[in-house]
Scaffold this active site. Structure first.
Site, short mmCIF file in Angstrom:
data_model
loop_
_atom_site.label_atom_id
_atom_site.label_comp_id
_atom_site.label_asym_id
_atom_site.label_seq_id
_atom_site.Cartn_x
_atom_site.Cartn_y
_atom_site.Cartn_z
N LYS A 101 0.85 -1.19 0.00
CA LYS A 101 0.00 0.00 0.00
C LYS A 101 0.89 1.24 0.00
CE LYS A 101 -1.79 3.01 2.92
NZ LYS A 101 -1.90 4.18 2.06
N GLU B 191 9.88 1.43 10.46
CA GLU B 191 10.88 2.46 10.13
C GLU B 191 10.18 3.80 10.27
OE1 GLU B 191 13.97 1.89 9.55
OE2 GLU B 191 13.90 -0.28 9.29
N CYS C 284 13.45 11.28 5.73
CA CYS C 284 13.50 10.95 7.16
C CYS C 284 14.90 11.11 7.72
CB CYS C 284 13.02 9.52 7.36
SG CYS C 284 13.95 8.35 6.35
N GLU D 136 9.60 16.30 15.03
CA GLU D 136 9.91 16.20 13.59
C GLU D 136 9.04 17.18 12.80
OE1 GLU D 136 8.66 12.71 11.36
OE2 GLU D 136 10.64 12.58 10.44
P1 NAP Z 1 2.33 8.28 7.77
O1 NAP Z 1 1.27 9.29 7.82
O2 NAP Z 1 2.70 7.57 9.00
O3 NAP Z 1 1.94 7.27 6.61
C1 NAP Z 1 2.75 6.19 6.21
C2 NAP Z 1 1.89 5.15 5.53
O4 NAP Z 1 1.02 4.56 6.51
C3 NAP Z 1 0.97 5.73 4.46
O5 NAP Z 1 0.83 4.81 3.41
C4 NAP Z 1 -0.32 5.90 5.23
O6 NAP Z 1 -1.45 5.99 4.42
C5 NAP Z 1 -0.32 4.65 6.07
N1 NAP Z 1 -1.20 4.68 7.24
C6 NAP Z 1 -1.79 5.74 7.84
N2 NAP Z 1 -2.56 5.33 8.88
C7 NAP Z 1 -2.43 3.98 8.94
C8 NAP Z 1 -2.95 2.97 9.80
N3 NAP Z 1 -3.77 3.27 10.82
N4 NAP Z 1 -2.61 1.68 9.59
C9 NAP Z 1 -1.76 1.35 8.59
N5 NAP Z 1 -1.25 2.27 7.72
C10 NAP Z 1 -1.57 3.57 7.90
O7 NAP Z 1 3.70 8.93 7.22
P2 NAP Z 1 3.86 9.92 6.01
O8 NAP Z 1 3.35 11.26 6.44
O9 NAP Z 1 3.33 9.29 4.79
O10 NAP Z 1 5.45 9.96 5.86
C11 NAP Z 1 6.27 10.80 6.60
C12 NAP Z 1 6.86 10.09 7.80
O11 NAP Z 1 7.57 8.92 7.38
C13 NAP Z 1 7.89 10.94 8.51
O12 NAP Z 1 7.69 10.81 9.90
C14 NAP Z 1 9.22 10.33 8.10
O13 NAP Z 1 10.26 10.53 9.00
C15 NAP Z 1 8.84 8.89 8.00
N6 NAP Z 1 9.79 8.16 7.17
C16 NAP Z 1 10.63 7.26 7.77
C17 NAP Z 1 11.57 6.59 7.02
C18 NAP Z 1 12.52 5.61 7.65
O14 NAP Z 1 13.16 4.86 6.92
N7 NAP Z 1 12.64 5.57 8.96
C19 NAP Z 1 11.64 6.81 5.64
C20 NAP Z 1 10.76 7.73 5.07
C21 NAP Z 1 9.83 8.40 5.84
P3 NAP Z 1 -1.98 7.50 4.09
O15 NAP Z 1 -1.04 8.04 3.11
O16 NAP Z 1 -3.33 7.27 3.58
O17 NAP Z 1 -2.00 8.25 5.38
#
Ligand code: NAP
Length: 485
Positions: free
Chosen positions: A177, A252, A286, A389
């Site tokens: 997804k 992650e 990230c 963040e």
């Molecule tokens: P997010 O809001 O946590 O979303 C990540 C993914 O999870 C999206 O596909 C999201 O779908 C989905 N999601 C949301 N609610 C969920 C639930 N209840 N159950 C399962 N999946 C769910 O993160 P983001 O805003 O897309 O990305 C930014 C974040 O990612 C930042 O905090 C960044 O630091 C982190 N990040 C970490 C890494 C690493 O390697 N550590 C790498 C890249 C990014 P939707 O899009 O529909 O919300």
């Protein structure tokens, strides 16, 4: 391969399907603020369909010789590479990142992910343990079944391929997804998978929102492995959903990464590296170093030159080849950045560069989401701006007096994803690296990746490690066979 379609579909059992509920969401182009395509607003029923397909495909796929699975992955890599330009353009439109960045970083790294895991599975070692004269043990590492792979919007193809490649390479089938904010390159990957002849059901992609599709994947009893990349708040929900079902989970999560510059560093390299680590992809990586610490004797010189260099970054239409800084992914993220810049001022910070939304670079981007590189000085290390963040082009710069103090600063944070240290003193580099609590410590570099090394975070930046051998182990189940002599 088709050009960017006006409406994309799910990919289930090798077929492109409308979502069962026939609902769609607009896919907004960040640079224009306008919809440019539609993405399925799928739900549990679509996930169920994908699970049935993945379940059906598992037996044949997991029993194929590794060399055969490897060939499929290599073919996928070749085809993405063939379509580098189309992928780069789609990624740039979808995410707002400069096309040059998509072309040189995201898409080539997705190719590298498929190639790496395609060949890694050909070179694994097996373990055997001889128990004196009594028994002979060997470990079978078997694919676990169906893997659920959930990824964020900032590096969509790169991060999704980082999960898909190891998961299917070792013989699992997968349900992925992507973020519904940036689904286009995942859709194009499905076209490539079909062209590469990947057997039906091995890779399934279900588009839609986190609460609908993501939660359905984490809650599904037949998906026993979850690899999640995203924010820490969502990561907690994923962990909560998986715990009662005893799923194997890799998380992650977010970061608030320290970037430490000692006075003995090669300042030219450190400044160039720091500007890149602060503002690459508009600070939406990230691993970006958002807390910069500079040894006091070099502080003024560093800040002046850093600001000078950052102010030369060209903010522009992401599709313009000369653009260094593209658009922020959406309005919510733009508002979040503005909120934190206001907060920083309330907390006593001084905006020394940027600080308010940029003028649109051209008529096409009149309603796009642009924010310039922003530098804040004069904040306490303990303030919210320095702990939470932001995920945008905003950095704080703080002076420090000695090694001990800066290690304490670096560690005074709930996150522990990555850090950078700039120094020419080799002993210091080792000493500091050993004491900083982050999953990766870069010395005199940033974002230099070797796909064999473990990748992941400490503290609230995650649980588990991806990359190389760690990923192959994560996606397999070790089974010991003990044969008595
Ligand atoms: P997010 O809001 O946590 O979303 C990540 C993914 O999870 C999206 O596909 C999201 O779908 C989905 N999601 C949301 N609610 C969920 C639930 N209840 N159950 C399962 N999946 C769910 O993160 P983001 O805003 O897309 O990305 C930014 C974040 O990612 C930042 O905090 C960044 O630091 C982190 N990040 C970490 C890494 C690493 O390697 N550590 C790498 C890249 C990014 P939707 O899009 O529909 O919300």
């Amino acid at each position: 391969m088709t050009e960017i379609p006006a409406r994309i579909r799910n990919f289930i059992d090798g077929q492109f399907l409308e979502p069962i509920g026939s609902k769609y969401l607009d896919n907004i182009e960040p640079a224009t603020g306008k919809p440019y395509s539609q993405v399925p607003d799928s739900d549990t029923r679509d996930v169920d369909l994908a699970v049935a397909a993945a379940e059906k495909a598992f037996h044949d796929w997991s029993n194929k010789p590794a060399a055969e699975r490897s060939r499929f992955l290599l073919r996928i890599a070749d085809l993405i590479e063939r379509d580098l330009e189309k992928f780069s353009r789609a990624e740039s439109i979808d995410t707002g990142k400069p096309i040059s960045l998509a072309r040189t970083l995201d898409i080539p790294r997705a190719v590298a992910n498929f190639r790496f895991f395609a060949t890694a599975i050909l070179h694994t070692e097996s373990e055997a343990h001889i128990t004196d004269n009594v028994a002979f043990n060997y470990t079978l590492r078997q694919p676990r079944g169906i893997a659920g792979l959930i990824s964020p919007w900032n590096l969509p193809l790169y991060l999704l391929s980082w999960k898909i490649a190891p998961a299917i390479a070792v013989g699992n089938t997968a349900i992925a997804k992507p973020s519904e904010l940036t689904p286009m390159t995942a859709y194009m990957l499905c076209e490539i998978a079909r062209e590469a002849g990947l057997p039906n059901g091995v890779l399934n992609v279900v588009h839609g929102t986190g609460p609908n599709v993501g939660a359905a994947i984490t809650a599904h009893p037949k998906i026993n492995t979850i690899s999640f990349t995203g924010g820490t708040v969502t990561g907690r929900k994923v962990a909560e959903a998986c715990a009662p079902l005893f799923k194997k989970v890799s998380l992650e999560l977010g970061g608030k990464n320290p970037n430490i510059i000692f006075a003995d560093a090669d300042l030219d390299t450190a400044i160039a590296g720091s500007v890149r680590s602060s503002f690459a992809n508009q600070g939406q990586v990230c691993l970006c170093g958002s807390r910069v610490f500079v040894e006091r004797s070099a502080y003024k010189d560093f800040v002046d030159r850093f600001i000078d260099k950052a102010s030369q970054l060209k903010i522009g239409d992401p599709l313009d080849e000369k653009t260094d800084q593209g658009a922020i992914v959406n309005k919510t993220q733009l508002d979040k950045i503005k909120f934190y810049v206001d907060l920083a001022q309330k907390e006593g910070g001084k905006i020394t560069l940027g600080g308010s939304p940029s003028r649109p670079p051209n008529e096409r981007c009149r309603e796009g989401y642009f924010f310039p590189p922003t530098v804040i000085t004069g904040l306490l290390v303990s303030c919210r701006t320095n702990r939470e963040e932001i995920f945008g082009p905003v950095v704080t710069i703080t002076p420090f007096d000695n090694e001990e103090e800066v290690i304490a600063y670096a560690n005074d944070c709930d996150y522990g994803l990555a850090s950078s240290v700039w120094t020419q003193n080799l002993s210091r580099a080792h000493r500091v690296a050993e004491q900083i609590n982050t999953g990766t410590v870069w010395v005199n570099c940033w974002l230099l990746r070797d796909l064999r090394v473990p990748f992941g975070g400490m503290k609230q930046s995650g649980v588990g490690r991806e990359g190389g051998e760690e990923a192959l182990r994560f996606f397999t189940e070790p089974k010991n066979v003990c044969i008595a002599k």
